[in-house]
Design a protein around this motif. Structure first.
Motif, PDB file in Angstrom:
ATOM      1  N   LYS A 173      71.328   6.420  61.820  1.00 20.71           N
ATOM      2  CA  LYS A 173      70.225   5.951  62.655  1.00 20.71           C
ATOM      3  C   LYS A 173      70.747   5.400  63.982  1.00 20.71           C
ATOM      4  N   PRO A 174      69.929   5.488  65.044  1.00 21.53           N
ATOM      5  CA  PRO A 174      70.324   4.869  66.324  1.00 21.53           C
ATOM      6  C   PRO A 174      70.464   3.354  66.158  1.00 21.53           C
ATOM      7  N   PHE A 175      71.307   2.775  66.970  1.00 25.42           N
ATOM      8  CA  PHE A 175      71.487   1.327  66.922  1.00 25.42           C
ATOM      9  C   PHE A 175      70.189   0.652  67.380  1.00 25.42           C
ATOM     10  N   PRO A 176      69.735  -0.388  66.664  1.00 27.39           N
ATOM     11  CA  PRO A 176      68.446  -1.016  67.012  1.00 27.39           C
ATOM     12  C   PRO A 176      68.549  -1.876  68.268  1.00 27.39           C
ATOM     13  N   HIS A 177      67.393  -2.166  68.822  1.00 30.80           N
ATOM     14  CA  HIS A 177      67.309  -3.108  69.938  1.00 30.80           C
ATOM     15  C   HIS A 177      65.998  -3.864  69.792  1.00 30.80           C
ATOM     16  N   LYS A 178      66.086  -5.135  69.411  1.00 27.85           N
ATOM     17  CA  LYS A 178      64.897  -5.935  69.117  1.00 27.85           C
ATOM     18  C   LYS A 178      64.720  -7.074  70.113  1.00 27.85           C
ATOM     19  N   ASN A 179      63.468  -7.541  70.181  1.00 25.89           N
ATOM     20  CA  ASN A 179      63.092  -8.736  70.935  1.00 25.89           C
ATOM     21  C   ASN A 179      63.328  -8.610  72.429  1.00 25.89           C
ATOM     22  N   LYS A 180      62.913  -7.480  73.010  1.00 26.19           N
ATOM     23  CA  LYS A 180      62.959  -7.343  74.458  1.00 26.19           C
ATOM     24  C   LYS A 180      61.880  -8.232  75.086  1.00 26.19           C
ATOM     25  N   GLN A 181      62.296  -9.043  76.045  1.00 28.51           N
ATOM     26  CA  GLN A 181      61.356  -9.890  76.802  1.00 28.51           C
ATOM     27  C   GLN A 181      60.505 -10.773  75.888  1.00 28.51           C
ATOM     28  N   GLY A 182      61.102 -11.266  74.785  1.00 31.16           N
ATOM     29  CA  GLY A 182      60.387 -12.194  73.922  1.00 31.16           C
ATOM     30  C   GLY A 182      59.310 -11.556  73.063  1.00 31.16           C
ATOM     31  N   GLU A 183      59.355 -10.224  72.876  1.00 27.32           N
ATOM     32  CA  GLU A 183      58.309  -9.545  72.114  1.00 27.32           C
ATOM     33  C   GLU A 183      58.261  -9.989  70.660  1.00 27.32           C
ATOM     34  N   ILE A 184      59.327 -10.636  70.177  1.00 26.35           N
ATOM     35  CA  ILE A 184      59.363 -11.075  68.783  1.00 26.35           C
ATOM     36  C   ILE A 184      58.236 -12.045  68.487  1.00 26.35           C
ATOM     37  N   MET A 185      57.796 -12.817  69.471  1.00 21.66           N
ATOM     38  CA  MET A 185      56.727 -13.786  69.236  1.00 21.66           C
ATOM     39  C   MET A 185      55.429 -13.086  68.868  1.00 21.66           C
ATOM     40  N   GLU A 186      55.133 -11.961  69.507  1.00 23.61           N
ATOM     41  CA  GLU A 186      53.933 -11.203  69.156  1.00 23.61           C
ATOM     42  C   GLU A 186      54.056 -10.618  67.749  1.00 23.61           C
ATOM     43  N   GLU A 187      55.253 -10.152  67.390  1.00 22.49           N
ATOM     44  CA  GLU A 187      55.463  -9.610  66.049  1.00 22.49           C
ATOM     45  C   GLU A 187      55.283 -10.693  64.992  1.00 22.49           C
ATOM     46  N   LEU A 188      55.835 -11.879  65.243  1.00 21.89           N
ATOM     47  CA  LEU A 188      55.695 -12.978  64.294  1.00 21.89           C
ATOM     48  C   LEU A 188      54.236 -13.377  64.131  1.00 21.89           C
ATOM     49  N   LEU A 189      53.537 -13.480  65.235  1.00 22.49           N
ATOM     50  CA  LEU A 189      52.138 -13.884  65.195  1.00 22.49           C
ATOM     51  C   LEU A 189      51.309 -12.899  64.384  1.00 22.49           C
ATOM     52  N   ALA A 190      51.663 -11.614  64.440  1.00 17.93           N
ATOM     53  CA  ALA A 190      50.886 -10.585  63.753  1.00 17.93           C
ATOM     54  C   ALA A 190      51.301 -10.402  62.304  1.00 17.93           C
ATOM     55  N   ASN A 191      52.600 -10.620  61.996  1.00 17.18           N
ATOM     56  CA  ASN A 191      53.094 -10.175  60.693  1.00 17.18           C
ATOM     57  C   ASN A 191      53.740 -11.239  59.823  1.00 17.18           C
ATOM     58  N   ASP A 192      54.260 -12.311  60.401  1.00 18.74           N
ATOM     59  CA  ASP A 192      54.981 -13.285  59.595  1.00 18.74           C
ATOM     60  C   ASP A 192      54.013 -14.136  58.763  1.00 18.74           C
TER      61      ASP A 192
END
Length: 250
Positions: free
Chosen positions: A198-217
Motif C-alpha cells: 500500500k502507498p504510505f499514508p498521510h493523515k491530518n493535513k491542515q488539522g483535518e483530524i478534528m473533523e474526523e474525530l467529531l464525526a467518528n470518535d
C-alpha cells in the motif's frame, strides 16, 4: 512496548499511527491515551510517575505516538529498554504553521458549543489543557467571538528543547531520525519488517483530524448527543414556559 514515537505533535504523528497499524502494531495515540489511561496521566501531571507506572500503563501496547507519551519518551524507555525510538521531525517554520492550523481547526462553531454544553467534552478539554501546559508549556485561551490564542513562541521553544533532548540522550543504536516524507523504506528497514504494497499514508493535513474525530470518535459522538439532549430540553422548557405565560395572560 516495541516502538516509542518520540516526535512532537504535528511532526506526522497521526501518519505514524496509521503506518504502524498497517505494519501490525497495536498503537496508542492521543485519544487512546486519554480514553484508556486518562486517570494515570492526570496523576503523572499532578504528582509524577515511576518507571513501574509506565511499565504497567503500556505493558500490553506495541507502540505509542503523539502527546503526552512523546514528551515522556525517556521515562517510557526506562520501562521498556529494548523498545526502538522513532524521532519524527520537520522544519520549524512548517511545524509552526501546522501547529497553528490545528488550533484554528478547533475553533469551529460546533467545537465552541460542545466544549461548553457537554460534560464529556469538558473532561476531555481538561486533559488537553493539562497536556498543553506539560508538553508545550502553554495553554490555549478560549474565546467565543474570536480565534483562540496561545503563545506559539513558547510552543516553539518547548519543541526545540524536546528535540535537542532526544538527539542528545536517546541511545543511538535504538534511534531512527525520520521524516514521514521518506515513506516506507527507512521505517521498515529500522523495524525489520517488510515494506507494504500500500502507498504510505498521510493523515491530518491542515488539522483535518478534528473533523474526523467529531464525526467518528465515540467520545465526540457522546459529546454531540449530550449537547442535543441539553438543547432539546432547554427548547422544551422554553416552549412550556411560553405556553404557560400565554395562558396566564389570557
Amino acid at each position: 512496548m516495541k516502538v516509542i514515537c518520540a516526535g512532537f505533535p504535528k511532526t506526522g504523528t497521526k501518519t505514524m499511527q496509521v503506518a504502524l497499524k498497517e505494519l501490525g502494531y497495536d498503537v496508542y495515540d492521543f485519544m487512546e491515551n486519554y480514553s484508556y489511561l486518562g486517570k494515570d496521566w492526570f496523576k503523572i501531571f499532578k504528582h509524577g510517575g515511576t518507571t513501574e507506572d509506565f511499565r504497567r500503563m503500556f505493558e500490553n501496547v506495541d507502540a505509542v505516538t503523539d502527546a503526552p507519551a512523546c514528551y515522556f519518551w525517556d521515562e517510557i524507555h526506562k520501562a521498556f529498554p529494548d523498545a526502538k525510538i522513532i524521532f519524527t521531525w520537520r522544519d520549524e517554520a512548517s511545524w509552526t504553521r501546522s501547529f497553528c492550523a490545528q488550533g484554528a481547526a478547533e475553533c469551529q462553531p460546533l467545537f465552541r458549543i460542545v466544549r461548553v454544553l457537554s460534560p464529556t467534552y469538558r473532561r476531555f478539554n481538561a486533559f488537553m489543557r493539562s497536556v498543553g501546559r506539560t508538553v508545550f508549556g502553554t495553554t490555549v485561551q478560549r474565546h467565543w467571538f474570536k480565534q483562540d490564542t496561545f503563545s506559539s513562541l513558547i510552543a516553539r521553544m518547548s519543541c526545540r528543547r524536546h528535540n535537542a533532548h532526544i538527539l542528545q540522550n536517546a541511545p543511538k543504536d535504538k534511534l531512527l531520525v525520520y521524516n514521514v516524507k521518506e515513506g516506507w523504506e527507512p521505517l521498515c528497514k529500522f523495524l525489520g519488517v517488510d515494506v507494504p504494497s500500500k502507498p504510505f499514508p498521510h493523515k491530518n493535513k491542515q488539522g483535518e483530524i478534528m473533523e474526523e474525530l467529531l464525526a467518528n470518535d465515540p467520545l465526540f459522538i457522546q459529546a454531540r448527543r449530550e449537547c442535543l439532549v441539553l438543547v432539546t430540553g432547554m427548547a422544551a422548557l422554553f416552549c412550556y414556559g411560553a405556553y404557560k405565560l400565554v395562558g396566564y395572560l389570557r
